[in-house]
Scaffold this motif. Structure first.
Motif, PDB file in Angstrom:
ATOM      1  N   GLN A  11       0.832  -1.200   0.000  1.00  0.00           N
ATOM      2  CA  GLN A  11       0.000   0.000   0.000  1.00  0.00           C
ATOM      3  C   GLN A  11       0.870   1.254   0.000  1.00  0.00           C
ATOM      4  OE1 GLN A  11      -2.693  -2.115   3.213  1.00  0.00           O
ATOM      5  NE2 GLN A  11      -3.342  -0.009   2.973  1.00  0.00           N
ATOM      6  N   ILE A  12       1.924   1.240   0.789  1.00  0.00           N
ATOM      7  CA  ILE A  12       2.835   2.382   0.863  1.00  0.00           C
ATOM      8  C   ILE A  12       3.528   2.582  -0.479  1.00  0.00           C
ATOM      9  CG2 ILE A  12       4.989   3.211   1.909  1.00  0.00           C
ATOM     10  CD1 ILE A  12       4.025   1.814   4.532  1.00  0.00           C
ATOM     11  N   TRP A  13       4.034   1.499  -1.062  1.00  0.00           N
ATOM     12  CA  TRP A  13       4.727   1.588  -2.346  1.00  0.00           C
ATOM     13  C   TRP A  13       3.793   2.153  -3.418  1.00  0.00           C
ATOM     14  CZ3 TRP A  13       4.645   0.196  -7.380  1.00  0.00           C
ATOM     15  CH2 TRP A  13       5.843   0.315  -8.080  1.00  0.00           C
ATOM     16  N   THR A  14       2.554   1.680  -3.450  1.00  0.00           N
ATOM     17  CA  THR A  14       1.573   2.161  -4.422  1.00  0.00           C
ATOM     18  C   THR A  14       1.304   3.644  -4.230  1.00  0.00           C
ATOM     19  OG1 THR A  14       0.550  -0.018  -4.570  1.00  0.00           O
ATOM     20  CG2 THR A  14      -0.784   1.854  -5.290  1.00  0.00           C
ATOM     21  N   ALA A  15       1.122   4.070  -2.992  1.00  0.00           N
ATOM     22  CA  ALA A  15       0.857   5.485  -2.708  1.00  0.00           C
ATOM     23  C   ALA A  15       2.021   6.360  -3.164  1.00  0.00           C
ATOM     24  CB  ALA A  15       0.583   5.684  -1.216  1.00  0.00           C
ATOM     25  N   ASN A  19       1.923   9.209  -6.102  1.00  0.00           N
ATOM     26  CA  ASN A  19       1.975  10.590  -5.615  1.00  0.00           C
ATOM     27  C   ASN A  19       3.366  11.196  -5.520  1.00  0.00           C
ATOM     28  OD1 ASN A  19      -0.945  10.938  -4.849  1.00  0.00           O
ATOM     29  ND2 ASN A  19      -0.442   9.141  -3.629  1.00  0.00           N
ATOM     30  N   GLY A  20       4.414  10.418  -5.674  1.00  0.00           N
ATOM     31  CA  GLY A  20       5.757  10.930  -5.466  1.00  0.00           C
ATOM     32  C   GLY A  20       6.076  10.982  -3.984  1.00  0.00           C
ATOM     33  N   LYS A  25       2.748  11.955   7.452  1.00  0.00           N
ATOM     34  CA  LYS A  25       1.312  12.170   7.660  1.00  0.00           C
ATOM     35  C   LYS A  25       0.540  11.967   6.356  1.00  0.00           C
ATOM     36  CE  LYS A  25      -1.908  15.762   9.154  1.00  0.00           C
ATOM     37  NZ  LYS A  25      -2.038  17.143   9.613  1.00  0.00           N
ATOM     38  N   ASP A  26       1.042  12.548   5.271  1.00  0.00           N
ATOM     39  CA  ASP A  26       0.365  12.415   3.984  1.00  0.00           C
ATOM     40  C   ASP A  26       0.442  10.981   3.458  1.00  0.00           C
ATOM     41  OD1 ASP A  26      -0.328  15.106   4.005  1.00  0.00           O
ATOM     42  OD2 ASP A  26       1.417  15.712   2.821  1.00  0.00           O
ATOM     43  N   LEU A  27       1.558  10.318   3.714  1.00  0.00           N
ATOM     44  CA  LEU A  27       1.719   8.935   3.286  1.00  0.00           C
ATOM     45  C   LEU A  27       0.735   8.027   4.015  1.00  0.00           C
ATOM     46  CD1 LEU A  27       3.126   6.730   1.704  1.00  0.00           C
ATOM     47  CD2 LEU A  27       4.921   6.722   3.453  1.00  0.00           C
ATOM     48  N   LYS A  28       0.598   8.238   5.294  1.00  0.00           N
ATOM     49  CA  LYS A  28      -0.338   7.444   6.088  1.00  0.00           C
ATOM     50  C   LYS A  28      -1.744   7.560   5.523  1.00  0.00           C
ATOM     51  CE  LYS A  28      -2.012   7.109  10.834  1.00  0.00           C
ATOM     52  NZ  LYS A  28      -1.898   7.664  12.167  1.00  0.00           N
ATOM     53  N   LYS A  29      -2.128   8.767   5.150  1.00  0.00           N
ATOM     54  CA  LYS A  29      -3.459   9.017   4.584  1.00  0.00           C
ATOM     55  C   LYS A  29      -3.581   8.403   3.184  1.00  0.00           C
ATOM     56  CE  LYS A  29      -6.682  12.821   3.853  1.00  0.00           C
ATOM     57  NZ  LYS A  29      -6.852  14.267   3.961  1.00  0.00           N
ATOM     58  N   ILE A  61       9.134  13.508   8.593  1.00  0.00           N
ATOM     59  CA  ILE A  61       9.876  12.599   7.743  1.00  0.00           C
ATOM     60  C   ILE A  61       9.279  12.693   6.347  1.00  0.00           C
ATOM     61  CG2 ILE A  61      10.499  11.027   9.597  1.00  0.00           C
ATOM     62  CD1 ILE A  61       8.436   9.052   8.395  1.00  0.00           C
ATOM     63  N   VAL A  62      10.127  12.533   5.342  1.00  0.00           N
ATOM     64  CA  VAL A  62       9.681  12.525   3.954  1.00  0.00           C
ATOM     65  C   VAL A  62      10.153  11.213   3.349  1.00  0.00           C
ATOM     66  CG1 VAL A  62       9.834  13.653   1.714  1.00  0.00           C
ATOM     67  CG2 VAL A  62       9.744  15.030   3.798  1.00  0.00           C
ATOM     68  N   VAL A  63       9.227  10.518   2.696  1.00  0.00           N
ATOM     69  CA  VAL A  63       9.513   9.205   2.137  1.00  0.00           C
ATOM     70  C   VAL A  63       9.396   9.285   0.622  1.00  0.00           C
ATOM     71  CG1 VAL A  63       8.894   6.770   2.162  1.00  0.00           C
ATOM     72  CG2 VAL A  63       8.514   8.163   4.208  1.00  0.00           C
ATOM     73  N   ALA A  64      10.358   8.691  -0.078  1.00  0.00           N
ATOM     74  CA  ALA A  64      10.341   8.661  -1.542  1.00  0.00           C
ATOM     75  C   ALA A  64      10.805   7.295  -2.016  1.00  0.00           C
ATOM     76  CB  ALA A  64      11.260   9.740  -2.104  1.00  0.00           C
ATOM     77  N   LEU A  65      10.342   6.907  -3.186  1.00  0.00           N
ATOM     78  CA  LEU A  65      10.822   5.666  -3.802  1.00  0.00           C
ATOM     79  C   LEU A  65      12.244   5.865  -4.305  1.00  0.00           C
ATOM     80  CD1 LEU A  65       7.750   4.533  -5.935  1.00  0.00           C
ATOM     81  CD2 LEU A  65       8.515   3.598  -3.751  1.00  0.00           C
ATOM     82  N   ASN A  66      13.018   4.806  -4.289  1.00  0.00           N
ATOM     83  CA  ASN A  66      14.380   4.851  -4.845  1.00  0.00           C
ATOM     84  C   ASN A  66      14.328   4.740  -6.343  1.00  0.00           C
ATOM     85  OD1 ASN A  66      15.713   5.183  -2.466  1.00  0.00           O
ATOM     86  ND2 ASN A  66      16.049   3.004  -2.159  1.00  0.00           N
TER      87      ASN A  66
END
Length: 66
Positions: A11-15, A19-20, A25-29, A61-66
């Protein structure tokens, strides 16, 4: 538990894919994750597999795909 964490990681990877980079907080949503614990379990899975990068911007925290 492994199956649940794997599902949350998906779910996280898809989001992130849709969305980039997102704040925690935004990732959780966007990933429709219920609680912080589940978010962090999923992030741990993805970090272990080197699928995401986590950085700090201020207090977020900011999360991004590699």
């Amino acid at each position: 538990m492994n199956e649940k964490v794997g599902t949350i990681a998906g779910q996280i990877w898809t989001a992130l894919s849709e969305n980039g980079a997102l704040s925690g907080k935004d990732l959780k949503k966007a990933a429709k994750v219920r609680c912080d614990k589940d978010l962090y379990l999923g992030l741990g899975w993805l970090l272990r597999e080197s699928k995401v990068t986590v950085s700090e911007e201020g207090k977020e925290i900011v999360v991004a795909l590699n």
